[in-house]
Design a protein around this motif. Structure first.
Motif, short mmCIF file in Angstrom:
data_model
loop_
_atom_site.label_atom_id
_atom_site.label_comp_id
_atom_site.label_asym_id
_atom_site.label_seq_id
_atom_site.Cartn_x
_atom_site.Cartn_y
_atom_site.Cartn_z
N THR A 68 0.87 -1.19 0.00
CA THR A 68 0.00 0.00 0.00
C THR A 68 0.90 1.24 0.00
O THR A 68 0.91 2.01 0.95
CB THR A 68 -0.92 0.02 1.23
OG1 THR A 68 -0.11 -0.19 2.41
CG2 THR A 68 -1.98 -1.06 1.16
N CYS A 69 1.68 1.39 -1.07
CA CYS A 69 2.66 2.47 -1.11
C CYS A 69 1.98 3.83 -0.96
O CYS A 69 0.97 4.11 -1.63
CB CYS A 69 3.44 2.42 -2.41
SG CYS A 69 4.35 0.88 -2.61
N THR A 121 -5.67 -0.41 -8.58
CA THR A 121 -5.22 -1.78 -8.93
C THR A 121 -5.08 -2.65 -7.68
O THR A 121 -4.73 -3.83 -7.80
CB THR A 121 -3.84 -1.77 -9.64
OG1 THR A 121 -2.85 -1.29 -8.72
CG2 THR A 121 -3.86 -0.91 -10.89
N TRP A 122 -5.28 -2.10 -6.50
CA TRP A 122 -4.92 -2.83 -5.29
C TRP A 122 -5.73 -4.10 -5.06
O TRP A 122 -5.21 -5.10 -4.60
CB TRP A 122 -5.08 -1.91 -4.06
CG TRP A 122 -3.98 -0.91 -3.92
CD1 TRP A 122 -2.91 -0.74 -4.75
CD2 TRP A 122 -3.84 0.07 -2.89
NE1 TRP A 122 -2.12 0.29 -4.29
CE2 TRP A 122 -2.66 0.80 -3.17
CE3 TRP A 122 -4.60 0.42 -1.77
CZ2 TRP A 122 -2.22 1.85 -2.35
CZ3 TRP A 122 -4.17 1.46 -0.97
CH2 TRP A 122 -2.99 2.17 -1.25
N GLY A 140 -0.49 -2.89 -10.17
CA GLY A 140 -0.57 -3.93 -9.19
C GLY A 140 0.72 -4.71 -9.03
O GLY A 140 1.78 -4.21 -9.33
N SER A 148 7.53 -5.47 -7.31
CA SER A 148 8.15 -4.95 -6.09
C SER A 148 9.09 -5.99 -5.48
O SER A 148 9.85 -5.67 -4.57
CB SER A 148 7.08 -4.61 -5.05
OG SER A 148 6.50 -5.80 -4.54
N LYS A 150 12.17 0.30 -2.98
CA LYS A 150 11.57 1.58 -2.55
C LYS A 150 12.35 2.25 -1.44
O LYS A 150 12.18 3.44 -1.17
CB LYS A 150 10.12 1.33 -2.16
CG LYS A 150 9.30 0.87 -3.37
CD LYS A 150 8.04 0.14 -3.00
CE LYS A 150 7.39 -0.54 -4.18
NZ LYS A 150 6.84 0.34 -5.19
S1 SF4 Z 1 0.90 -0.95 -7.34
FE1 SF4 Z 1 3.09 -0.53 -7.09
S2 SF4 Z 1 3.22 1.52 -6.19
FE2 SF4 Z 1 1.07 0.79 -5.95
S3 SF4 Z 1 1.04 -0.16 -3.90
FE3 SF4 Z 1 1.52 -1.78 -5.34
S4 SF4 Z 1 3.79 -1.88 -5.41
FE4 SF4 Z 1 3.20 0.07 -4.48
#
Ligand code: SF4
Length: 260
Positions: free
Chosen positions: A49-50, A58-59, A95, A124, A147
């Protein structure tokens, strides 16, 4: 005499269950998702949840559209000639694509082998353990978001621990996989020179990082946070200045990295 060929089911008669996954969208992009012009599929669902995420829509995986790999391939095939001529390829992004490793693996495999495209996985790394060796073989390039190198900052930014990403980075290095590291520069959050140098030293130690993208924080996704009823806590955070971005790139370059 019965031969193996006689008894085997003809290949054409084998009905293979379509591989499906949840897709947010697809797009064509140039310069930010790997080399050249690319067909980029954005898969739904992300365990992070950046704070600066510009695609919070997209989460949740269930907010995506269930789609077959065939449908994605048919769409990508429309652009194959153009993409190949432009020295591009296809990128599976999100996502977090490794939240759907079977779908992601199928897409990478078929984009690479059926369409002959250069392939990239944008991740990620938090779910790197879900990437099989076969999946990684079908990714010519991995775009790896690191990150932060500082554990507490990483947790603050993403809500998750840093360790899985570092472990995945080392696995990619052990396998000699080409990697572009991506680092989002956020004033007051990730811009501590020690933090940037930590990411730079780590990336340089891997030996397989051919490029580092320093991405300036922006607020283009702020409206999406509001639409989802979520609190965008970085609303008062400015984008970094050109000088701040250049300084960050210099820190990476000082470690012998190709920072852009
Ligand atoms: S889509 Fe990318 S920027 Fe957004 S919360 Fe997920 S890892 Fe982080």
């Amino acid at each position: 005499m019965t031969t193996l060929t006689d008894t085997a089911t003809p290949a054409a008669a084998v009905t293979r269950r379509p591989v499906t996954g949840f897709l947010h969208s697809w797009d064509l992009s140039t310069g930010v998702d790997g080399p050249g012009t690319r067909f980029v599929t954005f898969l739904s669902g992300c365990p992070l949840t950046c704070l600066y995420c510009h695609n919070p829509d997209t989460w949740r995986m269930r907010d995506g559209k269930r789609t077959t790999a065939d449908d994605v391939l048919a769409e990508a095939a429309k652009y194959t000639k153009f993409i190949s001529a432009a020295g591009g390829g296809a990128t599976v992004s999100g996502g977090e694509p490794l939240l759907q490793p079977v779908f992601t693996g199928e897409l990478l495999h078929r984009l690479k082998h059926d369409l002959g495209l250069h392939t990239a996985l944008d991740t990620s790394g938090f779910l790197g353990v879900r990437a099989t060796d076969a999946l990684l073989r079908d990714a010519d390039l991995v775009l790896l978001d690191i990150k932060s190198r500082d554990r507490d900052t990483y947790k603050k930014v993403t809500g998750r621990p840093l360790r899985p990403t570092l472990d995945f980075a080392r696995r990619l290095a052990d396998g000699g996989k080409d990697v572009w590291v991506r680092f989002v520069l956020v004033p007051g959050l990730t811009d501590d020179p020690d933090n940037i140098e930590g990411v730079a030293r780590f990336a340089a130690s891997l030996g397989n990082v051919s490029r580092v993208d320093v991405l300036p924080f922006h607020k283009l996704g702020e409206g999406k946070w509001a639409a989802l009823g979520k609190d965008f806590t970085l609303r008062d955070t400015p984008s970094p200045t050109a000088r701040q971005v250049a300084t960050a790139r210099e820190i990476f370059a000082a470690q012998g990295l190709n920072a852009v």
